[in-house]
Write an enzyme that holds these catalytic residues in place. Structure first.
Site, PDB file in Angstrom:
ATOM      1  N   SER A 166       4.892 -24.011 -33.223  1.00  0.00           N
ATOM      2  CA  SER A 166       4.452 -24.884 -34.310  1.00  0.00           C
ATOM      3  C   SER A 166       5.687 -25.501 -34.935  1.00  0.00           C
ATOM      4  O   SER A 166       6.796 -24.961 -34.806  1.00  0.00           O
ATOM      5  CB  SER A 166       3.693 -24.053 -35.364  1.00  0.00           C
ATOM      6  N   TYR A 200       2.143 -16.562 -40.954  1.00  0.00           N
ATOM      7  CA  TYR A 200       2.075 -17.492 -39.821  1.00  0.00           C
ATOM      8  C   TYR A 200       3.457 -18.063 -39.524  1.00  0.00           C
ATOM      9  O   TYR A 200       3.888 -18.112 -38.368  1.00  0.00           O
ATOM     10  CB  TYR A 200       1.084 -18.606 -40.154  1.00  0.00           C
TER      11      TYR A 200
END
Length: 255
Positions: free
Chosen positions: A143, A156
Site C-alpha cells: 500500500s 494497518y
C-alpha cells in the site's frame, strides 16, 4: 505467451484486487490457485470466469494467518499443477482504529493476516521454488501506507511497513536463487475495503480531490502491474516497491 502454463497462488483471491489479479494472470495463461476464507460461491464464479478465458484454476479454502494453511496452498499448487512459479501475497484487512483505540485482538488479526501471512507465504513459496531450481516471483501487495502515515489506521500502516522491509530483505536473500521479490503499493482502489468511503459522497469527493489523477484506481489497474511484474519484462526488478497511486503520495492536498 511468456507466462503460459506458469502457476500462481493469489491469497485473498476471490474478491477485490485479488480477483482482478487472478483474472489478469489467467488471461496471460497462468494456472491459478485461488485462496479464500469466505464466500465459496464467489470462488466458484471466479473459477468459471477463468475457464471461460480458457484458463485453469482451483479454489482452496485457507486461512493465511495459519502457517499450515499457507502450506496447504503450496501443496495444492504442486498437486494440482505440478509446480509453483508466482506467489502473490495479497490478503489484507484493516480496522480503521488509532494507536489509542486499537485492541490487542484487532492488532493481532491485522498483523496475522497482512504481515505474518506475507512472511510465511514468502518462506514456504520460496522453499518450493528453490526445490524446483528455476527461480520464481513473489509479489507482495502492500500500500502507499507502507511509506505514508495514515492516522486512524495505525495497525494497518505498521503491517504494510513491515511488508516493505520483508520485500527488500527477502529480495536480497533470495536473489541468488533467481527469486524476485517485489511489492505493489496501491493508493485508493475501488474495492470492498473502501466501501464506507465510496458510499459517502462527501468522503469520496474529498478523496478524489486529493488524488492528482482525480479518481480511485480500478482493481484491474493494479492487476495489470502484477501481470507485468510476473513476466519477462520485470526480470531485473527485485527488493523494491512499485507504487500505483495516481500520484497521491506526492500530492500537496491533505486528506
Amino acid at each position: 505467451m511468456a507466462l503460459k502454463d506458469k502457476v500462481a497462488i493469489v491469497t485473498g483471491g476471490n474478491s477485490g484486487i485479488g480477483k482482478a489479479i487472478a483474472l489478469e494472470l489467467a488471461r496471460q495463461g497462468v494456472r491459478i490457485v485461488i485462496d479464500y476464507v469466505v464466500d465459496p460461491a464467489a470462488t466458484d464464479a471466479l473459477e468459471r470466469q477463468i475457464a471461460e478465458l480458457g484458463g485453469k484454476s482451483i479454489g482452496v479454502e485457507a486461512d493465511v494467518s495459519k502457517i499450515a494453511d499457507l502450506q496447504k496452498l503450496v501443496d495444492a499448487a504442486v498437486s494440482g499443477f505440478s509446480r509453483l512459479d508466482i506467489m502473490v501475497n495479497n490478503a489484507g484487512i484493516e480496522t480503521r482504529t488509532s494507536v489509542l483505540d486499537t485492541t490487542e485482538a484487532q492488532y493481532g488479526k491485522v498483523m496475522d493476516v497482512n504481515l505474518k501471512s506475507a512472511f510465511f507465504g514468502t518462506q514456504i513459496a520460496a522453499k518450493q521454488m528453490i526445490k524446483q531450481g528455476d527461480g520464481g516471483r513473489i509479489i507482495n501487495i502492500t500500500s502507499v501506507h507502507e511509506d505514508w502515515p495514515m492516522p486512524g489506521n495505525t495497525a494497518y500502516c505498521l503491517a504494510k511497513g513491515g511488508m516493505r522491509m520483508l520485500t527488500r530483505t527477502a529480495g536480497l536473500e533470495l536473489a541468488s536463487h533467481n527469486i524476485l521479490v517485489v511489492g505493489v503499493g496501491p493508493g485508493a482502489v475501488a474495492t470492498p475495503i473502501n466501501l464506507s468511503t465510496m458510499n459517502d459522497p462527501a468522503k469520496l469527493a474529498q478523496l478524489d480531490a486529493a488524488i492528482p489523477l482525480g479518481r480511485m484506481a480500478r482493481p484491474e489497474e493494479i492487476a495489470s502491474v502484477v501481470g507485468f511484474l510476473a513476466g519477462d519484462g520485470a526480470s531485473y526488478l527485485t527488493a523494491t516497491t512499485i507504487f500505483a497511486d495516481g500520484g497521491i503520495m506526492h500530492s500537496s492536498v491533505g486528506l
